[in-house]
Design a protein around this motif. Structure first.
Motif, PDB file in Angstrom:
ATOM      1  N   VAL A   1       0.830  -1.315   0.080  1.00 39.97           N
ATOM      2  CA  VAL A   1      -0.047  -0.404   0.102  1.00 39.97           C
ATOM      3  C   VAL A   1       0.778   1.300  -0.266  1.00 39.97           C
ATOM      4  N   PRO A   2       0.982   1.960  -1.202  1.00 40.87           N
ATOM      5  CA  PRO A   2       1.229   3.494  -1.187  1.00 40.87           C
ATOM      6  C   PRO A   2       1.650   4.169   0.111  1.00 40.87           C
ATOM      7  N   ASP A   3       2.048   4.298   1.086  1.00 45.54           N
ATOM      8  CA  ASP A   3       2.539   5.711   2.015  1.00 45.54           C
ATOM      9  C   ASP A   3       2.769   6.833   1.175  1.00 45.54           C
ATOM     10  N   PRO A   4       2.113   8.114   1.466  1.00 47.90           N
ATOM     11  CA  PRO A   4       0.664   8.420   2.123  1.00 47.90           C
ATOM     12  C   PRO A   4      -0.379   7.497   1.380  1.00 47.90           C
ATOM     13  N   SER A   5      -1.599   7.512   1.685  1.00 49.89           N
ATOM     14  CA  SER A   5      -2.757   6.747   0.654  1.00 49.89           C
ATOM     15  C   SER A   5      -4.068   7.010   1.899  1.00 49.89           C
ATOM     16  N   TRP A   6      -4.761   6.921   0.308  1.00 48.95           N
ATOM     17  CA  TRP A   6      -5.945   7.209   0.946  1.00 48.95           C
ATOM     18  C   TRP A   6      -6.678   5.496   1.826  1.00 48.95           C
ATOM     19  N   THR A   7      -7.353   4.978   3.016  1.00 47.90           N
ATOM     20  CA  THR A   7      -7.838   4.406   3.785  1.00 47.90           C
ATOM     21  C   THR A   7      -8.053   3.139   3.006  1.00 47.90           C
TER      22      THR A   7
ATOM     23  N   PRO B   1      -5.454  16.336   8.938  1.00 49.63           N
ATOM     24  CA  PRO B   1      -4.432  15.955   9.103  1.00 49.63           C
ATOM     25  C   PRO B   1      -3.539  15.005   8.442  1.00 49.63           C
ATOM     26  N   GLY B   2      -2.266  15.093   8.176  1.00 49.04           N
ATOM     27  CA  GLY B   2      -0.921  14.186   7.374  1.00 49.04           C
ATOM     28  C   GLY B   2      -1.069  12.784   7.713  1.00 49.04           C
ATOM     29  N   SER B   3      -0.938  13.215   8.972  1.00 50.15           N
ATOM     30  CA  SER B   3      -1.075  11.330   9.284  1.00 50.15           C
ATOM     31  C   SER B   3      -1.950  10.370   9.422  1.00 50.15           C
ATOM     32  N   VAL B   4      -3.696  11.183   8.806  1.00 51.70           N
ATOM     33  CA  VAL B   4      -4.776  10.457   9.057  1.00 51.70           C
ATOM     34  C   VAL B   4      -4.309   8.982   8.037  1.00 51.70           C
ATOM     35  N   PHE B   5      -3.064   9.573   6.198  1.00 52.40           N
ATOM     36  CA  PHE B   5      -3.218   8.505   5.719  1.00 52.40           C
ATOM     37  C   PHE B   5      -1.671   7.799   5.496  1.00 52.40           C
ATOM     38  N   GLY B   6      -1.498   7.749   6.651  1.00 49.82           N
ATOM     39  CA  GLY B   6       0.200   6.914   7.132  1.00 49.82           C
ATOM     40  C   GLY B   6       1.144   7.804   7.561  1.00 49.82           C
ATOM     41  N   ASP B   7       2.466   7.031   8.500  1.00 44.72           N
ATOM     42  CA  ASP B   7       3.331   7.806   8.794  1.00 44.72           C
ATOM     43  C   ASP B   7       3.369   8.578   7.828  1.00 44.72           C
TER      44      ASP B   7
END
Length: 386
Positions: free
Chosen positions: A123-129, A352-358
């Motif tokens: 899964v890409p990081d960052p990405s949708w859920t 917040p950007g952290s919603v989409f991953g580390d």
């Protein structure tokens, strides 16, 4: 009394971080606060009139009943033509295209049909859920990085580190949510080689396909040599045609992959709304998205201009979708605290950007799904608050 009401598999599935922002906006607006919404991942335009007329005509004809699990034949035929002419991929409309209740359902039934316990999904990081759907299907999400130095292209070295013998599926999203990055030809070829070398299936989420700027072109992975037979292409009508409430999406894949997916689909929503499907026939190939894309480009330009004025805030210029993904301004490190403080004290809603991953920690997602005037208002408030 039952000791445990929820299923064990739900324990690691979090509530949506974006939904938390929505609820705080609702609370503040109920108190009379004026909120500038730059958190909502949907176009703010009305659905074009010809598309709405397609729904009205369907109602007048009485096309209000169940459809095939695959969707109505006229829409599947239009989609097959679109995919061949615009994406250079041939699919049989009878058994290789499935119309779904939005692209979200297309993603979920694909995961249910393809992966299981013991499988890993890149899964890409960052990405949708995507990770929540992967966990609900019993598999394990494993992240790979998108590189901000290259406009958030997939980091192939990160992919090589993340793959394992248990990896079954690779997810790619372009244009990307939340970064606005667009997969270029060179990286698409690298993704193809990586998938072939590791014998992976690919889920290519192309929901923002038509929202492109700066003469960028869209790369459909299934069109590349050796990719059609291993790729599920997912798309929909929500973003390009401002049809989020119509809940209309689709997936296309070889019949061998559609077979397990349609089995999962039969037991979810049965079929997309018949009325929405007839509206979708009017949308495909219509060009009705073009004025909205032009408006998004003007908004993108304004967001980029305003970001440059804020010390410490940097952002690769988005070339697709309608999101910017900048770093926090100078002196700030906690993106969640920043977003909620800004919202409560100045009425500007971001995510917040952290919603989409580390990889999103220390960043913000700005959705320019609002007018230029309201974008300026949001940045005026942000600068004053800083």
């Amino acid at each position: 009394m039952l000791d445990q009401l929820g299923a064990d598999r739900m324990a690691n599935v979090p509530f949506s971080g974006i939904r938390e922002i929505f609820e705080e906006c609702d609370r503040l607006e109920d108190q009379g606060t004026d909120i500038v919404h730059l958190e909502i991942g949907r176009p703010d335009f009305d659905t074009p009139s010809p598309i709405k007329q397609g729904a009205i005509d369907a109602l007048d004809r009485g096309d209000v009943h169940y459809t095939s699990n695959y969707g109505i034949q006229p829409l599947r035929e239009e989609l097959a033509t679109k995919l061949e002419e615009e994406n250079d991929i041939r699919y049989d409309p009878d058994d290789e295209i499935v119309v779904t209740c939005g692209a979200t359902e297309a993603v979920f039934v694909t995961l249910l049909g393809i992966v299981e316990a013991g499988d890993e999904v890149l899964v890409p990081d960052p990405s949708w859920t995507y990770s929540a759907g992967i966990q609900l299907a019993g598999a394990e999400p494993v992240t790979y990085e998108l590189d901000p130095q290259t406009g958030f292209q997939p980091d192939i070295d990160s992919l090589r580190e993340a793959v394992s013998p248990e990896t079954k599926l690779l997810i790619v999203n372009s244009p990307n949510n939340p970064t606005g990055g667009v997969l270029d030809e060179a990286h698409a070829t690298e993704i193809r080689d990586f998938a072939v070398d590791n014998n992976l299936l690919v889920l290519s989420d192309e929901i923002y396909e038509k929202i492109l700027y700066d003469d960028k072109t869209h790369q459909s992975l299934a069109a590349l040599n050796a990719m059609r037979d291993r790729t599920v292409t997912i798309n929909g009508f929500s973003k390009a045609y401002s049809m989020t409430g119509w809940r209309l999406g689709y997936l296309a894949a070889p019949a061998e992959l559609v077979d397990p997916i349609i089995r999962a689909r039969q037991y979810t929503s049965t079929c997309a709304s018949s009325i929405s499907q007839h509206a979708g026939v009017r949308a495909v190939g219509s060009g009705l998205h073009e004025p909205m894309v032009e408006a998004f480009e003007r908004r993108r330009n304004r967001v980029s201009e305003r970001i440059e004025r804020i010390p410490g805030m940097t952002c690769p210029n988005p070339t697709g979708a309608f999101y910017a993904f900048p770093t926090l301004p100078e002196g700030y490190t906690d993106d969640r605290e920043f977003v909620f403080s800004l919202l409560r004290e100045s009425g500007v809603a971001l995510v917040p950007g952290s919603v989409f991953g580390d990889a999103g920690k220390g960043r913000l997602r700005i959705a320019y799904s609002n007018s230029v005037e309201r974008i300026d208002e949001a940045f005026d408030r942000l600068e004053h608050w800083l």
